[in-house]
Scaffold this active site. Structure first.
Site, short mmCIF file in Angstrom:
data_model
loop_
_atom_site.label_atom_id
_atom_site.label_comp_id
_atom_site.label_asym_id
_atom_site.label_seq_id
_atom_site.Cartn_x
_atom_site.Cartn_y
_atom_site.Cartn_z
N TYR A 192 -7.73 3.14 -35.44
CA TYR A 192 -8.30 2.19 -34.50
C TYR A 192 -8.42 0.66 -34.84
O TYR A 192 -8.04 -0.30 -34.29
CB TYR A 192 -9.77 2.58 -33.91
N LYS A 227 -6.41 -2.90 -33.91
CA LYS A 227 -7.05 -4.03 -33.56
C LYS A 227 -6.49 -5.21 -34.56
O LYS A 227 -6.25 -6.26 -33.91
CB LYS A 227 -8.38 -3.75 -33.53
#
Length: 234
Positions: A126, A130
């Site tokens: 994750y 990002k």
């Protein structure tokens, strides 16, 4: 010159709050989403997008340019997306495609909702996605790119069981947590307020100078800064 803003991710937790904030600031507010906001105002324009793979085609039919600020609150979770591949397609591909399409039409200011811990070299998928998105957005070349990195967002996440559970647990210890602690969970409304306030500050800066600075600016506003910026709004 009348001010415009274009927003994707407008129906999410932060996006809904952001639309309410921007509605007070801009002469025209363009929403691109699968479904319209619950509350539409006279200056809002809604463009329905059934498939985000067609985002660039849809943007081609929308009048935006140097007078337009672009905002993205688009994001999901791996559980909601169904796989790593689908998560990256939504969080990375769609956001980057939106940014590139806006830049090609002359948009000079871009505001993106990222996450605390974003790092292209992170061992966590994750955070890595990002971080990769942030690095790719820098390469697009906006005059002003502003990246917001909130911690756990407080507010009801539809379909996000783990985050809602974490929020309930946090409420038990919230009185013991310093209000400006770097990783303190933050209310979605405060993130939206920080985004809107930053956009207004940049607008005022350019208004005073009367010219657009040729030097590209990349600003990262982390969770602690957002907490401090919106302290009186809590």
């Amino acid at each position: 010159m009348k001010r415009k803003a274009i927003v994707i991710g407008a129906t999410g937790l932060v996006g809904k709050k952001l639309v309410s904030q921007l509605n007070l600031m801009y002469d025209s507010l363009i929403i691109v989403a699968r479904k319209p906001p619950k509350h539409m105002s006279a200056q809002m324009q809604f463009y329905q997008l059934g498939d985000f793979n067609n985002l660039e085609e849809t943007l081609g039919n929308i009048s935006i340019g140097p007078d337009t600020d672009a905002f993205s609150c688009l994001g999901t979770t791996k559980k909601q997306a169904g796989s790593d591949e689908d998560f990256k397609r939504i969080d990375y591909d769609y956001n980057l495609n939106f940014a590139k399409a806006c830049h090609q039409k002359g948009v000079q200011r871009f505001f993106i909702l990222s996450a605390l811990g974003a790092d292209a070299n992170s061992r966590f998928f994750y955070n890595r996605v990002k971080g990769e998105l942030e690095e790719s957005l820098v390469e697009v070349g906006f005059n002003d790119l502003v990246i917001f990195q909130p911690s756990l967002l407080l507010g009801k996440h539809k379909g996000r069981v783990l985050e809602n559970t974490a929020q309930r647990a946090y409420k038990l210890i919230a009185p013991l947590v310093p209000k400006t602690m770097r990783s303190r969970p933050i209310e979605a409304e405060r993130v939206a307020a920080a985004m809107a306030l930053t956009a207004q500050n940049i607008y005022e800066r350019h208004k005073v100078s009367g010219i657009e600075d040729d030097k590209k600016k990349v600003t990262v506003i982390d969770n602690k800064q957002m907490l401090a910026m919106t302290l009186l709004k809590s």
